[in-house]
Design a protein around this motif. Structure first.
Motif, PDB file in Angstrom:
ATOM      1  N   UNK A   5     -38.481  43.000  30.938  1.00 52.98           N
ATOM      2  CA  UNK A   5     -37.185  42.773  30.294  1.00 52.98           C
ATOM      3  C   UNK A   5     -37.355  42.718  28.780  1.00 52.98           C
ATOM      4  N   UNK A   6     -38.405  42.050  28.325  1.00 51.77           N
ATOM      5  CA  UNK A   6     -38.655  41.966  26.883  1.00 51.77           C
ATOM      6  C   UNK A   6     -38.870  43.354  26.290  1.00 51.77           C
ATOM      7  N   UNK A   7     -39.653  44.182  26.973  1.00 52.98           N
ATOM      8  CA  UNK A   7     -39.865  45.555  26.479  1.00 52.98           C
ATOM      9  C   UNK A   7     -38.567  46.340  26.473  1.00 52.98           C
ATOM     10  N   UNK A   8     -37.770  46.148  27.534  1.00 53.79           N
ATOM     11  CA  UNK A   8     -36.502  46.877  27.627  1.00 53.79           C
ATOM     12  C   UNK A   8     -35.561  46.476  26.490  1.00 53.79           C
ATOM     13  N   UNK A   9     -35.535  45.193  26.122  1.00 55.12           N
ATOM     14  CA  UNK A   9     -34.679  44.732  25.030  1.00 55.12           C
ATOM     15  C   UNK A   9     -35.047  45.447  23.727  1.00 55.12           C
ATOM     16  N   UNK A  10     -36.337  45.517  23.418  1.00 57.33           N
ATOM     17  CA  UNK A  10     -36.763  46.173  22.181  1.00 57.33           C
ATOM     18  C   UNK A  10     -36.449  47.673  22.212  1.00 57.33           C
ATOM     19  N   UNK A  11     -36.617  48.315  23.369  1.00 55.99           N
ATOM     20  CA  UNK A  11     -36.279  49.731  23.483  1.00 55.99           C
ATOM     21  C   UNK A  11     -34.782  49.942  23.318  1.00 55.99           C
ATOM     22  N   UNK A  12     -34.002  49.043  23.890  1.00 56.26           N
ATOM     23  CA  UNK A  12     -32.550  49.157  23.777  1.00 56.26           C
ATOM     24  C   UNK A  12     -32.112  49.026  22.320  1.00 56.26           C
ATOM     25  N   UNK A  13     -32.715  48.086  21.604  1.00 53.72           N
ATOM     26  CA  UNK A  13     -32.373  47.891  20.194  1.00 53.72           C
ATOM     27  C   UNK A  13     -32.698  49.121  19.349  1.00 53.72           C
ATOM     28  N   UNK A  14     -33.725  49.833  19.710  1.00 57.31           N
ATOM     29  CA  UNK A  14     -34.096  51.030  18.964  1.00 57.31           C
ATOM     30  C   UNK A  14     -33.094  52.164  19.162  1.00 57.31           C
ATOM     31  N   UNK A  15     -32.377  52.133  20.275  1.00 54.45           N
ATOM     32  CA  UNK A  15     -31.491  53.246  20.620  1.00 54.45           C
ATOM     33  C   UNK A  15     -30.007  52.931  20.455  1.00 54.45           C
ATOM     34  N   UNK A  16     -29.647  51.657  20.236  1.00 47.99           N
ATOM     35  CA  UNK A  16     -28.240  51.269  20.186  1.00 47.99           C
ATOM     36  C   UNK A  16     -27.971  50.383  18.975  1.00 47.99           C
ATOM     37  N   UNK A  17     -26.777  50.495  18.440  1.00 48.82           N
ATOM     38  CA  UNK A  17     -26.413  49.688  17.276  1.00 48.82           C
ATOM     39  C   UNK A  17     -25.577  48.467  17.653  1.00 48.82           C
ATOM     40  N   UNK A  18     -24.921  48.488  18.828  1.00 53.27           N
ATOM     41  CA  UNK A  18     -24.086  47.373  19.245  1.00 53.27           C
ATOM     42  C   UNK A  18     -24.939  46.229  19.797  1.00 53.27           C
ATOM     43  N   UNK A  19     -24.454  44.982  19.694  1.00 53.77           N
ATOM     44  CA  UNK A  19     -25.202  43.854  20.271  1.00 53.77           C
ATOM     45  C   UNK A  19     -25.395  44.029  21.780  1.00 53.77           C
ATOM     46  N   UNK A  20     -26.539  43.647  22.242  1.00 49.72           N
ATOM     47  CA  UNK A  20     -26.877  43.825  23.649  1.00 49.72           C
ATOM     48  C   UNK A  20     -26.198  42.747  24.499  1.00 49.72           C
ATOM     49  N   UNK A  21     -25.732  43.148  25.670  1.00 48.83           N
ATOM     50  CA  UNK A  21     -25.154  42.216  26.639  1.00 48.83           C
ATOM     51  C   UNK A  21     -25.304  42.859  28.013  1.00 48.83           C
ATOM     52  N   UNK A  22     -26.081  42.219  28.897  1.00 51.81           N
ATOM     53  CA  UNK A  22     -26.388  42.879  30.167  1.00 51.81           C
ATOM     54  C   UNK A  22     -26.871  41.878  31.205  1.00 51.81           C
ATOM     55  N   UNK A  23     -26.756  42.302  32.437  1.00 50.98           N
ATOM     56  CA  UNK A  23     -27.452  41.642  33.547  1.00 50.98           C
ATOM     57  C   UNK A  23     -28.603  42.547  33.964  1.00 50.98           C
ATOM     58  N   UNK A  24     -29.748  41.921  34.235  1.00 46.60           N
ATOM     59  CA  UNK A  24     -30.900  42.650  34.754  1.00 46.60           C
ATOM     60  C   UNK A  24     -31.299  41.991  36.070  1.00 46.60           C
ATOM     61  N   UNK A  25     -31.342  42.808  37.126  1.00 47.75           N
ATOM     62  CA  UNK A  25     -31.732  42.302  38.441  1.00 47.75           C
ATOM     63  C   UNK A  25     -33.079  42.891  38.840  1.00 47.75           C
ATOM     64  N   UNK A  26     -33.989  42.007  39.217  1.00 46.45           N
ATOM     65  CA  UNK A  26     -35.341  42.407  39.597  1.00 46.45           C
ATOM     66  C   UNK A  26     -35.365  42.624  41.112  1.00 46.45           C
ATOM     67  N   UNK A  27     -35.072  43.845  41.536  1.00 44.67           N
ATOM     68  CA  UNK A  27     -35.008  44.138  42.966  1.00 44.67           C
ATOM     69  C   UNK A  27     -36.377  44.023  43.620  1.00 44.67           C
ATOM     70  N   UNK A  28     -37.410  44.430  42.900  1.00 44.54           N
ATOM     71  CA  UNK A  28     -38.771  44.315  43.439  1.00 44.54           C
ATOM     72  C   UNK A  28     -39.140  42.852  43.638  1.00 44.54           C
ATOM     73  N   UNK A  29     -38.746  41.996  42.694  1.00 39.49           N
ATOM     74  CA  UNK A  29     -39.010  40.569  42.819  1.00 39.49           C
ATOM     75  C   UNK A  29     -38.286  39.952  44.002  1.00 39.49           C
ATOM     76  N   UNK A  30     -37.032  40.362  44.223  1.00 42.93           N
ATOM     77  CA  UNK A  30     -36.271  39.862  45.373  1.00 42.93           C
ATOM     78  C   UNK A  30     -36.961  40.242  46.669  1.00 42.93           C
ATOM     79  N   UNK A  31     -37.382  41.493  46.768  1.00 45.57           N
ATOM     80  CA  UNK A  31     -38.039  41.943  47.999  1.00 45.57           C
ATOM     81  C   UNK A  31     -39.336  41.177  48.253  1.00 45.57           C
ATOM     82  N   UNK A  32     -40.147  41.001  47.206  1.00 42.36           N
ATOM     83  CA  UNK A  32     -41.405  40.266  47.363  1.00 42.36           C
ATOM     84  C   UNK A  32     -41.149  38.818  47.784  1.00 42.36           C
ATOM     85  N   UNK A  33     -40.131  38.217  47.187  1.00 42.73           N
ATOM     86  CA  UNK A  33     -39.768  36.837  47.522  1.00 42.73           C
ATOM     87  C   UNK A  33     -39.388  36.711  48.996  1.00 42.73           C
ATOM     88  N   UNK A  34     -38.572  37.637  49.483  1.00 42.41           N
ATOM     89  CA  UNK A  34     -38.139  37.588  50.874  1.00 42.41           C
ATOM     90  C   UNK A  34     -39.310  37.855  51.822  1.00 42.41           C
TER      91      UNK A  34
END
Length: 398
Positions: A5-34
């Motif tokens: 997520x941290x890497x994605x935030x920095x990549x998003x900032x490099x490509x967009x000028x508007x303030x970031x606002x998002x939900x990020x869902x870790x599907x792999x994490x959910x599956x491992x947890x279950x």
């Protein structure tokens, strides 16, 4: 915090000028947890996902191969699950089912319908006969007891709009046994007494109480109980208190005589929050920092219209700061150091608050806050369109 997520935030900032606002869902994490949850579950038990916690279609698809089925509480949720699978078992609950929902439940072939009132049961018997459809029901029971664990949300052991009080069991069974009823079949009982219990030992005690009660009713009414649905209510800690110990809960349950006495009776659990809460992140950029008298406020691109849970539950939602370098303006970048900062949203209401007096080493306008534990009851319970602000983006870690 998930480093992706941290890497994605920095990549998003490099490509967009508007303030970031998002939900990020870790599907792999959910599956491992279950996967880990299933590893310790006793043989007689099954795991369902209560999609009210987060009905995101991608999450339902990710869980489809793992869980026994899904619990829904409306026709909208029912049809959403059926978009993903035409055959997966569905448990259908909710205290205010309309005729069209009862009809839809039968048409879509739900595995078990949770009956919550005598009127609902009478309507179901009438409609099932009219439509010539067979359906299995679990009677949802509100126990008369003061021994249930106490949580912020309690639905049983007190006057409640949910389920049937114990004294109504006999009348409900009489309706089911009436010779006019040939289509609605009793399969067992459903309990859902509380939400967000953090103590595994107390949860085991509560399940034992359910099993003891069912044994009494089996003897009193001569019942063949195929299913006991013990609901959900497994807690997630949003503060410094310990998390719910799933392994302790399942190991204590597996060793209990009450579970072994079930024989062929199935025991269902239908958690929602516990499955997905830790694998969702609400990401919002700081758009202003202001001082009012002796307090600092950080204003987000976002707020409770996206994540209403902290305002609804009255807690400070956990978050971390991701520092960023982007600052395109010719004037100084506002910041605070070693200060208490209250995190608020962009709405015109003082209730738009996600964290009060967070102690921060440093925070600058343009930095991004990542609110952890935002996978359950955050986006879908929020008033999305109040003031007409744009919705957040949605991203998935697969």
């Amino acid at each position: 915090m998930n480093r992706q997520i941290e890497r994605w935030i920095h990549e998003w900032h490099e490509q967009n000028s508007e303030p970031i606002c998002a939900y990020v869902y870790d599907l792999a994490g959910i599956r491992n947890h279950v996967h880990k949850m299933l590893e310790t579950m006793p043989e007689q038990t099954s795991l369902f996902y209560a999609i009210k916690a987060n009905p995101d279609k991608r999450i339902i698809e990710a869980l489809l191969p793992l869980v026994k089925g899904f619990e829904v509480a409306s026709i909208g949720e029912l049809l959403l699950v059926r978009e993903v699978s035409k055959s997966v078992p569905i448990l259908f609950g909710g205290p205010g089912k309309k005729d069209m929902e009862l009809e839809a439940a039968m048409k879509e072939g739900v595995a078990y319908l949770h009956v919550e009132s005598l009127l609902e049961l009478r309507k179901l018997v009438m409609l099932a006969k009219e439509w010539n459809r067979h359906t299995q029901v679990l009677l949802r029971i509100n126990l008369r007891t003061n021994t249930l664990p106490q949580t912020k949300i309690t639905m049983g052991g007190r006057p409640s709009p949910f389920g049937l009080d114990e004294p109504f069991i006999e009348e409900a069974l009489a309706i089911l046994r009436d010779e006019e009823n040939e289509h609605v079949h009793f399969s067992g009982f459903h309990f859902h007494s509380l939400s967000n219990n953090l103590r595994a030992e107390l949860h085991v005690d509560m399940v034992h109480l359910y099993l003891q009660k069912v044994e009494q009713w089996k003897r009193s009414y001569g019942l063949d109980v195929q299913v006991i649905n013990a609901g959900g209510g497994f807690g997630v800690s949003y503060e410094d208190t310990p998390e719910f110990d799933w392994q302790l809960f399942t190991s204590m349950l597996a060793e209990s005589e009450a579970l072994q006495a079930l024989k062929d009776t199935q025991l269902f659990f239908e958690p929602g929050r516990f499955i997905v809460a830790d694998y969702g992140y609400y990401v919002a950029e700081v758009v202003d920092i202001k001082q009012s008298q002796d307090q600092f406020f950080a204003v987000l691109r976002g707020g409770t219209h996206h994540n209403r849970l902290p305002a609804s539950w009255g807690h400070n939602h956990p978050f971390c700061v991701v520092p960023t370098v982007r600052w395109p303006y010719p004037f100084p970048r506002p910041e605070v150091d070693k200060a208490k900062v209250t995190i608020v949203g962009e709405l015109c209401t003082p209730k738009d608050r996600l964290h009060t007096d967070a102690e921060l080493e440093s925070l600058r306008v343009g930095d991004v806050l990542v609110f952890e534990k935002s996978g359950a009851y955050c986006w879908t319970i929020s008033h999305h369109d109040f003031l007409g602000h744009p919705h957040p983006e949605f991203y998935y870690i697969t």
